[in-house]
Write a protein that holds these residues in place. Structure first.
Motif, PDB file in Angstrom:
ATOM      1  N   ALA A 139      18.954  25.934  24.438  1.00 63.77           N
ATOM      2  CA  ALA A 139      18.423  24.567  24.476  1.00 63.77           C
ATOM      3  C   ALA A 139      19.357  23.619  23.734  1.00 63.77           C
ATOM      4  O   ALA A 139      19.584  22.485  24.161  1.00 63.77           O
ATOM      5  CB  ALA A 139      17.022  24.533  23.876  1.00 63.77           C
ATOM      6  N   PHE A 140      19.915  24.090  22.633  1.00 62.49           N
ATOM      7  CA  PHE A 140      20.839  23.267  21.867  1.00 62.49           C
ATOM      8  C   PHE A 140      22.121  23.036  22.648  1.00 62.49           C
ATOM      9  O   PHE A 140      22.652  21.919  22.683  1.00 62.49           O
ATOM     10  CB  PHE A 140      21.143  23.934  20.534  1.00 62.49           C
ATOM     11  CG  PHE A 140      22.077  23.137  19.664  1.00 62.49           C
ATOM     12  CD1 PHE A 140      21.649  21.962  19.084  1.00 62.49           C
ATOM     13  CD2 PHE A 140      23.364  23.575  19.447  1.00 62.49           C
ATOM     14  CE1 PHE A 140      22.510  21.209  18.293  1.00 62.49           C
ATOM     15  CE2 PHE A 140      24.229  22.840  18.650  1.00 62.49           C
ATOM     16  CZ  PHE A 140      23.805  21.654  18.076  1.00 62.49           C
ATOM     17  N   ALA A 141      22.640  24.081  23.284  1.00 63.16           N
ATOM     18  CA  ALA A 141      23.850  23.939  24.097  1.00 63.16           C
ATOM     19  C   ALA A 141      23.626  22.917  25.209  1.00 63.16           C
ATOM     20  O   ALA A 141      24.493  22.080  25.492  1.00 63.16           O
ATOM     21  CB  ALA A 141      24.263  25.289  24.676  1.00 63.16           C
ATOM     22  N   ARG A 142      22.470  22.973  25.834  1.00 64.38           N
ATOM     23  CA  ARG A 142      22.167  22.023  26.910  1.00 64.38           C
ATOM     24  C   ARG A 142      22.108  20.593  26.382  1.00 64.38           C
ATOM     25  O   ARG A 142      22.540  19.652  27.044  1.00 64.38           O
ATOM     26  CB  ARG A 142      20.831  22.390  27.571  1.00 64.38           C
ATOM     27  CG  ARG A 142      20.463  21.479  28.735  1.00 64.38           C
ATOM     28  CD  ARG A 142      19.287  22.025  29.515  1.00 64.38           C
ATOM     29  NE  ARG A 142      18.092  22.140  28.683  1.00 64.38           N
ATOM     30  CZ  ARG A 142      16.928  22.629  29.125  1.00 64.38           C
ATOM     31  NH1 ARG A 142      16.834  23.057  30.373  1.00 64.38           N
ATOM     32  NH2 ARG A 142      15.893  22.703  28.326  1.00 64.38           N
ATOM     33  N   GLU A 143      21.625  20.445  25.151  1.00 61.07           N
ATOM     34  CA  GLU A 143      21.480  19.111  24.566  1.00 61.07           C
ATOM     35  C   GLU A 143      22.805  18.520  24.090  1.00 61.07           C
ATOM     36  O   GLU A 143      23.100  17.343  24.322  1.00 61.07           O
ATOM     37  CB  GLU A 143      20.518  19.196  23.370  1.00 61.07           C
ATOM     38  CG  GLU A 143      20.461  17.928  22.531  1.00 61.07           C
ATOM     39  CD  GLU A 143      19.847  18.166  21.169  1.00 61.07           C
ATOM     40  OE1 GLU A 143      20.028  17.291  20.298  1.00 61.07           O
ATOM     41  OE2 GLU A 143      19.196  19.217  20.960  1.00 61.07           O
ATOM     42  N   VAL A 144      23.635  19.340  23.422  1.00 64.05           N
ATOM     43  CA  VAL A 144      24.769  18.778  22.681  1.00 64.05           C
ATOM     44  C   VAL A 144      26.110  18.901  23.405  1.00 64.05           C
ATOM     45  O   VAL A 144      27.035  18.136  23.139  1.00 64.05           O
ATOM     46  CB  VAL A 144      24.862  19.435  21.282  1.00 64.05           C
ATOM     47  CG1 VAL A 144      25.469  20.829  21.379  1.00 64.05           C
ATOM     48  CG2 VAL A 144      25.643  18.566  20.306  1.00 64.05           C
TER      49      VAL A 144
ATOM     50  N   SER B 228      39.541  15.719  23.870  1.00 66.67           N
ATOM     51  CA  SER B 228      39.252  15.086  22.594  1.00 66.67           C
ATOM     52  C   SER B 228      37.829  14.534  22.548  1.00 66.67           C
ATOM     53  O   SER B 228      37.334  13.969  23.526  1.00 66.67           O
ATOM     54  CB  SER B 228      40.259  13.955  22.369  1.00 66.67           C
ATOM     55  OG  SER B 228      40.092  13.358  21.118  1.00 66.67           O
ATOM     56  N   HIS B 229      37.193  14.696  21.393  1.00 67.45           N
ATOM     57  CA  HIS B 229      35.855  14.152  21.122  1.00 67.45           C
ATOM     58  C   HIS B 229      34.777  14.759  22.019  1.00 67.45           C
ATOM     59  O   HIS B 229      33.783  14.096  22.332  1.00 67.45           O
ATOM     60  CB  HIS B 229      35.832  12.626  21.265  1.00 67.45           C
ATOM     61  CG  HIS B 229      36.898  11.938  20.474  1.00 67.45           C
ATOM     62  ND1 HIS B 229      37.078  12.141  19.129  1.00 67.45           N
ATOM     63  CD2 HIS B 229      37.848  11.047  20.846  1.00 67.45           C
ATOM     64  CE1 HIS B 229      38.097  11.405  18.701  1.00 67.45           C
ATOM     65  NE2 HIS B 229      38.583  10.744  19.727  1.00 67.45           N
ATOM     66  N   THR B 230      34.945  16.000  22.448  1.00 60.71           N
ATOM     67  CA  THR B 230      33.923  16.656  23.261  1.00 60.71           C
ATOM     68  C   THR B 230      33.478  17.956  22.596  1.00 60.71           C
ATOM     69  O   THR B 230      34.164  18.502  21.733  1.00 60.71           O
ATOM     70  CB  THR B 230      34.432  16.979  24.681  1.00 60.71           C
ATOM     71  OG1 THR B 230      35.500  17.935  24.597  1.00 60.71           O
ATOM     72  CG2 THR B 230      34.904  15.731  25.394  1.00 60.71           C
ATOM     73  N   VAL B 231      32.326  18.434  23.048  1.00 60.28           N
ATOM     74  CA  VAL B 231      31.787  19.713  22.591  1.00 60.28           C
ATOM     75  C   VAL B 231      31.744  20.667  23.782  1.00 60.28           C
ATOM     76  O   VAL B 231      31.168  20.331  24.829  1.00 60.28           O
ATOM     77  CB  VAL B 231      30.373  19.558  21.999  1.00 60.28           C
ATOM     78  CG1 VAL B 231      29.808  20.920  21.585  1.00 60.28           C
ATOM     79  CG2 VAL B 231      30.389  18.605  20.810  1.00 60.28           C
ATOM     80  N   THR B 232      32.356  21.826  23.623  1.00 60.34           N
ATOM     81  CA  THR B 232      32.306  22.873  24.644  1.00 60.34           C
ATOM     82  C   THR B 232      31.471  24.015  24.110  1.00 60.34           C
ATOM     83  O   THR B 232      31.731  24.519  23.021  1.00 60.34           O
ATOM     84  CB  THR B 232      33.712  23.380  24.996  1.00 60.34           C
ATOM     85  OG1 THR B 232      34.448  22.328  25.623  1.00 60.34           O
ATOM     86  CG2 THR B 232      33.649  24.574  25.948  1.00 60.34           C
ATOM     87  N   ALA B 233      30.460  24.420  24.862  1.00 60.71           N
ATOM     88  CA  ALA B 233      29.607  25.538  24.479  1.00 60.71           C
ATOM     89  C   ALA B 233      29.970  26.762  25.309  1.00 60.71           C
ATOM     90  O   ALA B 233      30.037  26.690  26.538  1.00 60.71           O
ATOM     91  CB  ALA B 233      28.129  25.185  24.678  1.00 60.71           C
TER      92      ALA B 233
END
Length: 255
Positions: free
Chosen positions: A207-212, A36-41
C-alpha cells in the motif's frame, strides 16, 4: 537535501546487470533507470533479487556483468574510485547497524567527520537539524539501546542523510519493526519524497509503494518482470506472475 543536476536526469542507470552467488544466478540481465527526484519501489517475493539489486547499485556487491551508472558516470568501470562513489550514495538496511557505544549524535556525525572531512561543529549542526525534522531532537545524547526500533531506524535514516547523498537506497527498512512502529518510519520516507530526494526502496509494504512510488518494478527470479506507474502495476498488471503475486497480497490484507 541532495545536489541537483537537473529535472529528469537519470541519477541511477543499471544496464544488463548479472550477479551470482556460487551456482545461484540472483540477477539476470537487470535494467533499471531512476530519474532525479523520483521514488522507485522494488517489489516481489523474498529471494526475488530486490536486496541484491540495491547492494549492486550501491557498490556493496561486485557485479558479474553489465554496468551501473550514477549521474552519467559508469561507477562499475575499472579504475573508478568506488569509495568516492559510495560517499554519494546513502544506504539504510533492515538492521539499524548503529554503534551501541556511541550516542545518536556520535553515530550520525561519524561519517561526515571521518570520511567527508566535515568540521565537528558543522557536522553536529546538520545532525541536530535532521534530528529535529524527524522528531528526534531530544534524543541526540541517548545511546541506541535506549530507543525504540522505530526511533533507531529513523536515526539510521538521519545518518544516511547527514552526508547529503545524491541517491538514497532503502532495503526493507520496516521489516524488523513491530507493526505499530512501521508508520513513523514510512512517514519519514513520505517527507523525503516531498523534499525531492531520489530514492530506490525494496519493500513488502504494498500500500505504501502504491502511494509513494513514481515507478514500481516487480522482480521475479532475478528479472524485472514488470515495471510501470503504481496505477499500471497494481491496477492493471500485464504479466500473469505479477497478477498472482498481487492476488496473494490482497488476500493477506496487505493491499
Amino acid at each position: 537535501m541532495s545536489e541537483d543536476v537537473g529535472e529528469g536526469t537519470a541519477v541511477l542507470r543499471v544496464e544488463s546487470v548479472r550477479k551470482s552467488f556460487g551456482d545461484s544466478l540472483v540477477l539476470r540481465d537487470v535494467d533499471l533507470d531512476v530519474t532525479s527526484h523520483t521514488v522507485t519501489a522494488l517489489i516481489g517475493a523474498s529471494g526475488s533479487g530486490k536486496s541484491t539489486l540495491l547492494r549492486c547499485a550501491g557498490l556493496l556487491e561486485e557485479i558479474d556483468d553489465g554496468a551501473v551508472w550514477l549521474d552519467g558516470e559508469e561507477i562499475t568501470a575499472p579504475r573508478v574510485d568506488q569509495d568516492a562513489v559510495r560517499r554519494r550514495i546513502g544506504v539504510v538496511f533492515q538492521a539499524y547497524n548503529l554503534f551501541p557505544h556511541m550516542t545518536v549524535l556520535e553515530n550520525i556525525t561519524l561519517a561526515p567527520r571521518r570520511v567527508h572531512g566535515v568540521r565537528r561543529a558543522e557536522a553536529e549542526e546538520r545532525a541536530r537539524e535532521l534530528l529535529d525534522r524527524l522528531g528526534l531532537g531530544a534524543r541526540a545524547g541517548e545511546y541506541p539501546d535506549r530507543l525504540s526500533g522505530g526511533q533507531q531506524q529513523r536515526v539510521a535514516i538521519v545518518r544516511a542523510l547527514a552526508v547529503r547523498p545524491r541517491l538514497l537506497l532503502l532495503d526493507e527498512i520496516t521489516a524488523a519493526l513491530d507493526p505499530e512502529l512501521v508508520g513513523e518510519v514510512l512517514a519519514v520516507v513520505r517527507g523525503l519524497k516531498e523534499d525531492g530526494m531520489t530514492m530506490v526502496l525494496a519493500t513488502h509494504e504494498m500500500a505504501f509503494a502504491r502511494e509513494v512510488a513514481d515507478q514500481v518494478c516487480f522482480l521475479d527470479g532475478g528479472v524485472v518482470l514488470e515495471r510501470g506507474t503504481p496505477q499500471e502495476v497494481f491496477g492493471d498488471p500485464r504479466e500473469e506472475r505479477t497478477r498472482r503475486f498481487l492476488r496473494r497480497i490482497v488476500e493477506a490484507g496487505r493491499l
